[in-house]
Motif scaffolding. Structure first.
Motif, PDB file in Angstrom:
ATOM      1  N   GLN B  54       0.841  -1.186   0.000  1.00 32.46           N
ATOM      2  CA  GLN B  54       0.000   0.000   0.000  1.00 32.46           C
ATOM      3  C   GLN B  54       0.884   1.248   0.000  1.00 32.46           C
ATOM      4  OE1 GLN B  54      -3.326   0.252   2.902  1.00 32.46           O
ATOM      5  NE2 GLN B  54      -2.645   2.355   3.256  1.00 32.46           N
ATOM      6  N   SER B  55       0.655   2.144  -0.917  1.00 33.77           N
ATOM      7  CA  SER B  55       1.523   3.317  -0.994  1.00 33.77           C
ATOM      8  C   SER B  55       0.834   4.576  -0.499  1.00 33.77           C
ATOM      9  CB  SER B  55       2.029   3.525  -2.425  1.00 33.77           C
ATOM     10  OG  SER B  55       0.959   3.620  -3.342  1.00 33.77           O
ATOM     11  N   ASP B  56      -0.473   4.684  -0.736  1.00 37.55           N
ATOM     12  CA  ASP B  56      -1.180   5.852  -0.258  1.00 37.55           C
ATOM     13  C   ASP B  56      -2.635   5.528  -0.015  1.00 37.55           C
ATOM     14  OD1 ASP B  56       1.027   7.826  -1.968  1.00 37.55           O
ATOM     15  OD2 ASP B  56       0.282   8.443   0.001  1.00 37.55           O
ATOM     16  N   LYS B  57      -3.220   6.310   0.862  1.00 35.36           N
ATOM     17  CA  LYS B  57      -4.610   6.096   1.210  1.00 35.36           C
ATOM     18  C   LYS B  57      -5.343   7.413   1.069  1.00 35.36           C
ATOM     19  CE  LYS B  57      -6.848   3.224   4.700  1.00 35.36           C
ATOM     20  NZ  LYS B  57      -6.702   2.554   6.004  1.00 35.36           N
ATOM     21  N   GLY B  58      -6.486   7.352   0.426  1.00 37.46           N
ATOM     22  CA  GLY B  58      -7.290   8.559   0.269  1.00 37.46           C
ATOM     23  C   GLY B  58      -8.543   8.462   1.098  1.00 37.46           C
ATOM     24  N   SER B  59      -9.662   8.730   0.471  1.00 40.17           N
ATOM     25  CA  SER B  59     -10.927   8.768   1.200  1.00 40.17           C
ATOM     26  C   SER B  59     -11.610   7.406   1.227  1.00 40.17           C
ATOM     27  CB  SER B  59     -11.845   9.815   0.565  1.00 40.17           C
ATOM     28  OG  SER B  59     -11.969   9.580  -0.831  1.00 40.17           O
ATOM     29  N   ILE B  60     -10.865   6.377   1.524  1.00 34.63           N
ATOM     30  CA  ILE B  60     -11.452   5.034   1.559  1.00 34.63           C
ATOM     31  C   ILE B  60     -12.091   4.801   2.920  1.00 34.63           C
ATOM     32  CG2 ILE B  60      -9.213   4.024   2.216  1.00 34.63           C
ATOM     33  CD1 ILE B  60     -10.067   1.501   0.614  1.00 34.63           C
ATOM     34  N   PRO B  61     -13.371   4.404   2.929  1.00 33.79           N
ATOM     35  CA  PRO B  61     -14.045   4.143   4.215  1.00 33.79           C
ATOM     36  C   PRO B  61     -13.401   2.952   4.927  1.00 33.79           C
ATOM     37  CG  PRO B  61     -15.628   4.241   2.394  1.00 33.79           C
ATOM     38  CD  PRO B  61     -14.271   4.191   1.782  1.00 33.79           C
ATOM     39  N   ASP B  62     -13.550   2.916   6.222  1.00 35.68           N
ATOM     40  CA  ASP B  62     -13.006   1.795   7.007  1.00 35.68           C
ATOM     41  C   ASP B  62     -13.665   0.477   6.618  1.00 35.68           C
ATOM     42  OD1 ASP B  62     -12.684   3.766  10.063  1.00 35.68           O
ATOM     43  OD2 ASP B  62     -11.364   3.525   8.329  1.00 35.68           O
ATOM     44  N   ARG B  63     -14.852   0.548   6.056  1.00 34.64           N
ATOM     45  CA  ARG B  63     -15.574  -0.671   5.642  1.00 34.64           C
ATOM     46  C   ARG B  63     -14.949  -1.299   4.391  1.00 34.64           C
ATOM     47  NH1 ARG B  63     -19.797   0.670   3.340  1.00 34.64           N
ATOM     48  NH2 ARG B  63     -19.536   2.940   3.275  1.00 34.64           N
ATOM     49  N   PHE B  64     -14.079  -0.561   3.761  1.00 37.97           N
ATOM     50  CA  PHE B  64     -13.445  -1.036   2.529  1.00 37.97           C
ATOM     51  C   PHE B  64     -12.000  -1.436   2.847  1.00 37.97           C
ATOM     52  CE2 PHE B  64     -16.001   1.692  -0.757  1.00 37.97           C
ATOM     53  CZ  PHE B  64     -17.183   1.264  -0.189  1.00 37.97           C
TER      54      PHE B  64
END
Lengths: 111, 113
Positions: B54-64
């Motif tokens: 994983q290199s970056d995280k944006g607006s991904i919900p915790d459910r995903f």
């Protein structure tokens, strides 16, 4: 204020016309700039990168103005097939989360 | 030339169900991105992977959640689906992560009823 702003349009122009639209960005550290094209319900496709010196690809010309923090796209001799949404994309740093998409400008070419 | 392949193209689920989307990047592309695009909106960055990490995280919900496998394909897992998750989910790939030149798949359209 959004980081990348575009006039949503729609721009409705006759076939053969020249049309131009701008995109402004707020972060002066933005590094790279791109125009993508997205047809309705389709995936975005890279149209062209935007270089500091400006660049041209056929009927399309892209310009970058770092001082005023905007990029532009000019389409000459517009075709019906140019009808699409044009997305301005800015790369802030070397990080995927900093690839920022504008909301797009809708262009409609009429016969 | 091979493009980014996404499956399924269309998916209909009920609230609180789970869904899994798959993405096969362009061969030799080492970076995969997931975007969510709601109607009339610009693509929203969810998450990305570079060389299977994983290199970056944006607006991904915790459910995903998402992961990239040894063959570089990626899966986006969505649980406890909500009506607001209905959207077009795009996967994109690139050669290197320091680029804005992304190649998008045709998208997976998720409808949550």
């Amino acid at each position: 204020r959004k980081e990348v702003e575009q006039d949503p349009g729609p721009f409705n122009v006759p076939e053969g016309a020249t049309v131009a639209f701008n995109c402004t960005y707020s972060n002066s550290a933005s590094q790279s700039f791109f125009w993508y094209r997205q047809d309705c319900r389709k995936e975005p496709k890279l149209l062209m990168s935007v270089y500091s010196s400006g660049n041209e690809d056929g009927r399309f010309t892209a310009q970058l103005n770092r001082a005023s923090q905007y990029i532009s796209l000019l389409i000459r001799d517009s075709k019906l097939s140019d009808s699409a949404t044009y997305l301005c994309v800015v790369l802030l740093y070397s990080s995927a989360s900093k690839i920022i998409f504008g909301s797009g400008t809708r262009l409609s070419i009429r016969p | 030339a091979a493009g980014v392949i996404q499956s399924p193209r269309h998916l209909i689920k009920e609230k609180r169900e789970t869904a899994t989307l798959k993405c096969y990047p362009i061969p030799r592309h080492d970076t995969v991105y997931w975007y969510q695009q709601g109607p009339g909106q610009d693509p929203q960055f969810l998450i990305s992977f570079y060389e299977k990490m994983q290199s970056d995280k944006g607006s991904i919900p915790d459910r995903f959640s998402a992961q990239q496998f040894s063959d570089y394909h990626s899966e986006l897992n969505m649980s406890s689906l909500e009506l607001g998750d209905s959207a077009l989910y795009f996967c994109a790939s690139s050669l290197g992560q320091d680029t804005g030149e992304l190649f998008f798949g045709e998208g997976s359209r998720l409808t949550v009823l």
